[in-house]
Design a protein around this motif. Structure first.
Motif, short mmCIF file in Angstrom:
data_model
loop_
_atom_site.label_atom_id
_atom_site.label_comp_id
_atom_site.label_asym_id
_atom_site.label_seq_id
_atom_site.Cartn_x
_atom_site.Cartn_y
_atom_site.Cartn_z
N LYS A 76 36.86 46.51 31.69
CA LYS A 76 36.91 45.27 32.24
C LYS A 76 37.60 45.52 33.64
O LYS A 76 37.11 44.69 34.75
N TRP A 77 38.28 46.39 33.89
CA TRP A 77 39.02 46.30 35.16
C TRP A 77 37.88 47.13 36.18
O TRP A 77 37.84 46.99 37.30
N ALA A 78 37.06 48.05 35.55
CA ALA A 78 36.14 49.06 36.34
C ALA A 78 35.09 47.75 36.84
O ALA A 78 34.76 48.03 38.18
N GLY A 79 34.60 46.96 36.04
CA GLY A 79 33.55 45.80 36.20
C GLY A 79 34.41 45.03 37.52
O GLY A 79 33.59 44.55 38.36
N ALA A 80 35.42 44.55 37.42
CA ALA A 80 36.42 43.79 38.28
C ALA A 80 36.27 44.42 39.42
O ALA A 80 35.86 43.82 40.78
N CYS A 81 36.50 45.52 39.54
CA CYS A 81 36.72 46.20 40.99
C CYS A 81 35.36 46.42 41.48
O CYS A 81 35.27 46.31 42.81
N GLY A 204 35.20 38.79 40.23
CA GLY A 204 36.05 40.17 39.96
C GLY A 204 37.38 39.69 39.59
O GLY A 204 37.96 40.05 38.88
N ALA A 205 37.89 38.79 40.48
CA ALA A 205 39.34 38.26 40.39
C ALA A 205 39.64 37.73 38.94
O ALA A 205 40.42 37.76 38.37
N ARG A 206 38.53 36.89 38.48
CA ARG A 206 38.46 36.14 37.11
C ARG A 206 38.59 37.22 35.99
O ARG A 206 39.13 36.91 35.10
N LEU A 207 37.63 38.09 36.31
CA LEU A 207 37.50 39.10 35.24
C LEU A 207 38.97 39.91 35.14
O LEU A 207 39.22 40.23 33.91
N ALA A 208 39.47 40.31 36.40
CA ALA A 208 40.68 41.14 36.27
C ALA A 208 41.99 40.10 35.62
O ALA A 208 42.51 40.89 34.97
#
Length: 210
Positions: A76-81, A204-208
């Motif tokens: 999830k964090w990799a996708g958000a970044c 990205g911010a929402r995903l993170a």
């Protein structure tokens, strides 16, 4: 039995394909950046990622990711970044065109973008999207005949999705290029880059944050 499953899958995946999202905006942005080829190669990268998710789904690794909190969080964090990185790139392009357009140009020159770069952007956008992994984990098993080979069926269904998505996204790329040819100016491209960048960063911010 499989025929009925296939037609149900075809309807579901067609609706998913035409629903606007990150992939749609990325193809449109890159088509505006480097032309029809840029958009189509980006689409090929995106759609190639579908086979990755189909393989994970068939092997049950997606379920393992769900049950392993740290692995799913890392994805999830990799996708958000990556989404935020794409968004910042789009915003930089918007600012660049604003500073470079003292006089409004009728047509923006296309950039010479390496195909490997376009393909990589599309592939990473799809592979690093946990929502795609979740979707494939939840959807594909519903359309797989338990009497057959689950792995082969999953790849075949991903192949159908690949063809549909390629046709749709390449059509969108052609439309973007066509609009450029009939006189889209710097302001319109700057607006597209600005909106796309803001959307990517917000996603990205929402995903993170979830």
């Amino acid at each position: 039995m499989f025929s009925e499953l296939f037609w149900a899958y075809l309807i579901a995946i067609s609706l998913l394909t035409v629903t606007p999202g990150v992939d749609t905006l990325l193809v449109m942005r890159n088509a505006g950046r480097g032309g029809f080829r840029d958009g189509c190669v980006t689409s090929a990268g995106i759609c190639s990622g579908l086979f990755f998710h189909a393989t994970l789904s068939a092997l049950g690794i997606s379920l393992l990711l769900l049950e392993t909190a740290w692995a799913f969080s890392a994805l999830k964090w990799a996708g958000a970044c990556y989404l935020i990185w794409l968004g910042l790139g789009s915003l930089r392009q918007a600012v660049k065109h604003k500073s470079a357009s003292g006089a409004e140009a009728p047509l923006v020159a296309r950039q010479a973008v390496p195909m490997a770069m376009s393909f990589r952007e599309g592939l990473l956008s799809n592979v690093l999207n946990p929502k795609t992994a979740l979707f494939y984990m939840a959807l594909l098993p519903q359309f797989v005949d338990p009497a057959g080979n689950a792995f082969q069926q999953s790849l075949m269904l991903a192949g159908v999705h690949f063809l549909l998505a390629m046709c749709w996204q390449c059509g969108l790329a052609w439309m973007v290029v066509r609009f450029r040819e009939v006189g889209i100016g710097v302001r319109a491209r700057r607006l597209l880059n600005g909106l796309t960048g803001g959307f990517f960063i917000a996603m990205g911010a929402r995903l993170a944050g979830n």
